[in-house]
Scaffold this motif. Sequence first.
Motif, PDB file in Angstrom:
ATOM      1  N   PRO A   1      -1.299  -7.094  -2.404  1.00 54.11           N
ATOM      2  CA  PRO A   1      -1.562  -5.736  -1.863  1.00 54.11           C
ATOM      3  C   PRO A   1      -0.912  -5.833  -0.354  1.00 54.11           C
ATOM      4  CG  PRO A   1      -3.584  -7.220  -1.610  1.00 54.11           C
ATOM      5  CD  PRO A   1      -2.527  -7.913  -2.565  1.00 54.11           C
ATOM      6  N   ALA A   2      -0.466  -6.966   0.207  1.00 57.13           N
ATOM      7  CA  ALA A   2       0.079  -6.898   1.577  1.00 57.13           C
ATOM      8  C   ALA A   2       1.593  -6.919   1.597  1.00 57.13           C
ATOM      9  CB  ALA A   2      -0.274  -8.287   2.294  1.00 57.13           C
ATOM     10  N   SER A   3       2.237  -6.560   0.586  1.00 61.91           N
ATOM     11  CA  SER A   3       3.697  -6.794   0.421  1.00 61.91           C
ATOM     12  C   SER A   3       4.075  -5.403   1.019  1.00 61.91           C
ATOM     13  CB  SER A   3       4.146  -6.910  -1.048  1.00 61.91           C
ATOM     14  OG  SER A   3       3.486  -5.708  -1.746  1.00 61.91           O
ATOM     15  N   ARG A   4       5.227  -5.385   1.504  1.00 60.15           N
ATOM     16  CA  ARG A   4       5.865  -4.536   2.276  1.00 60.15           C
ATOM     17  C   ARG A   4       4.550  -3.724   3.371  1.00 60.15           C
ATOM     18  NH1 ARG A   4      10.171   0.410   0.905  1.00 60.15           N
ATOM     19  NH2 ARG A   4      11.011  -1.235  -0.287  1.00 60.15           N
TER      20      ARG A   4
ATOM     21  N   ARG B   1      -5.209 -12.512  -2.384  1.00 55.84           N
ATOM     22  CA  ARG B   1      -6.184 -12.573  -0.997  1.00 55.84           C
ATOM     23  C   ARG B   1      -5.325 -13.248   0.033  1.00 55.84           C
ATOM     24  NH1 ARG B   1     -10.283 -13.741  -4.824  1.00 55.84           N
ATOM     25  NH2 ARG B   1     -10.247 -15.785  -4.407  1.00 55.84           N
ATOM     26  N   CYS B   2      -4.527 -14.051  -0.175  1.00 55.44           N
ATOM     27  CA  CYS B   2      -3.845 -14.896   1.046  1.00 55.44           C
ATOM     28  C   CYS B   2      -2.551 -15.598   0.506  1.00 55.44           C
ATOM     29  CB  CYS B   2      -4.711 -15.768   1.654  1.00 55.44           C
ATOM     30  SG  CYS B   2      -5.309 -16.862   0.099  1.00 55.44           S
TER      31      CYS B   2
ATOM     32  N   GLY C   1       5.222  -6.804  -6.008  1.00 54.26           N
ATOM     33  CA  GLY C   1       5.228  -7.514  -4.813  1.00 54.26           C
ATOM     34  C   GLY C   1       6.702  -7.701  -4.408  1.00 54.26           C
TER      35      GLY C   1
ATOM     36  N   ASP D   1       9.909 -10.606  -3.032  1.00 51.93           N
ATOM     37  CA  ASP D   1      10.502 -11.891  -3.422  1.00 51.93           C
ATOM     38  C   ASP D   1       9.318 -12.950  -3.294  1.00 51.93           C
ATOM     39  OD1 ASP D   1      12.960 -10.727  -4.341  1.00 51.93           O
ATOM     40  OD2 ASP D   1      13.545 -10.656  -2.039  1.00 51.93           O
ATOM     41  N   GLY D   2       8.621 -12.837  -2.046  1.00 53.10           N
ATOM     42  CA  GLY D   2       7.811 -14.030  -1.950  1.00 53.10           C
ATOM     43  C   GLY D   2       6.748 -14.123  -3.110  1.00 53.10           C
TER      44      GLY D   2
ATOM     45  N   GLY E   1       8.686  -5.198  -2.260  1.00 57.80           N
ATOM     46  CA  GLY E   1       8.976  -5.908  -1.042  1.00 57.80           C
ATOM     47  C   GLY E   1       9.539  -5.322   0.131  1.00 57.80           C
ATOM     48  N   SER E   2      10.111  -5.877   1.288  1.00 57.65           N
ATOM     49  CA  SER E   2      10.968  -5.602   2.084  1.00 57.65           C
ATOM     50  C   SER E   2      12.443  -6.083   1.602  1.00 57.65           C
ATOM     51  CB  SER E   2      10.590  -6.279   3.391  1.00 57.65           C
ATOM     52  OG  SER E   2       9.234  -6.341   3.475  1.00 57.65           O
TER      53      SER E   2
ATOM     54  N   LYS F   1       8.177  -6.741  11.592  1.00 56.44           N
ATOM     55  CA  LYS F   1       8.380  -6.528  10.102  1.00 56.44           C
ATOM     56  C   LYS F   1       7.293  -5.296   9.723  1.00 56.44           C
ATOM     57  CE  LYS F   1       8.684  -8.847   5.624  1.00 56.44           C
ATOM     58  NZ  LYS F   1       8.582 -10.227   4.959  1.00 56.44           N
TER      59      LYS F   1
ATOM     60  N   TYR G   1      15.202  -8.106   8.556  1.00 55.13           N
ATOM     61  CA  TYR G   1      16.295  -9.403   8.413  1.00 55.13           C
ATOM     62  C   TYR G   1      17.516  -9.258   9.316  1.00 55.13           C
ATOM     63  CZ  TYR G   1      12.888 -10.807   4.572  1.00 55.13           C
ATOM     64  OH  TYR G   1      11.694 -11.057   4.039  1.00 55.13           O
TER      65      TYR G   1
END
Length: 312
Positions: free
Chosen positions: A8-11, A39-40, A64, A66-67, A90-91, A157, A170
């Motif tokens: 949920p935290a991507s980008r 969650r983390c 999400g 790449d990470g 992702g970003s 970011k 980047y």
Amino acid sequence: MYTFIINPASRSGLGRQVWESLEPILRERGVPYRAYLTRCQRHATRLARELTADGKIHTIVVLGGDGTVNEVIGGIQNLSATTLGYIPVGSGNDFARFFRFPSDPGEALSLVLDPPAYADMNIGNIVYSGHSKRFAVSAGLGFDAAVCHQAVISRLKPVLNRLHLGKLTYALIALDRLHFLRPARVTVTLDDGSARTFSDTLFVAAMNHPYEGGGFKFCPDANPCDDRLDVIAVSGISRLKAVFLLLLAQKAAHTKASGICIRSCRQIHIESDTALPVHTDGEPVFLQRQMDISLLPERLRVIVPGRASSRS
Ligand SMILES: Nc1ncnc2c1ncn2[C@@H]1O[C@H](COP(=O)(O)OP(=O)(O)OP(=O)(O)O)[C@@H](O)[C@H]1O
């Protein structure tokens, strides 16, 4: 049954919004699925490990960047019994580039639900200081990794992501890191026995896919389905030239420049005279002096838009 692993935290939070827009489509279509929101950090690895522990066949869909792909791949217990679907949010999204995953989440979901093609993708593996870590896109040491390390802690970011300028993150951090990085003496040994020492090395990256760093086509001929890694070493160039080459690398026009060495191999040993930052798929690994990088014998089946193994 589809298993969705969602960051949920991507980008900077877009991942959650995208999932909330897609889940009703799954319900409407009566698609059997289960969904897990991470969650983390490293939660996606734990989830993938637990979900695939039964030894059964699974279709895991990553939502999400790449990470998150990296973390999920790192946890899958039986790669050849797993099919991976991907909804890029992702970003940097370098994993999405070679296979040309749609940037529209609805289209990406349609692809997952009605797969037009599959690619059997190689998975990279890096061994350092008694640890090992898988990667999908690339693993690198030096400048590119320093940029990834900085991106994780950067306050730029989230700001740029909110302005839909995530890719700029980047590039800007790269300019900043170029200023601070001390070039090192690095020896690269390939599986054919050839060894070369580069003084004043900016970075060495082993690439499974052509792009890293949010669109730098460092190894244009890299193909994640060809059982080979492409290696790029950048050394002995001024900072100004490095900036110029980075710009060229977005169009893959850097490959013939002096200071650039690109080789294809199955295995690589890298040794540096000083400890340097390392990354796998943009995820930071602690500073290292030496490492071995290769491809795993097992491949991972990926749902792709078309005949991806011939794409570039
Ligand atoms: N709930 C969460 N809160 C904060 N971070 C998370 C959470 N879940 C996962 N993460 C971490 O978010 C990081 C970045 O995720 P991801 O790669 O999906 O997005 P991105 O950084 O926007 O995209 P890209 O890697 O393509 O630039 C990963 O390192 C992951 O561990």
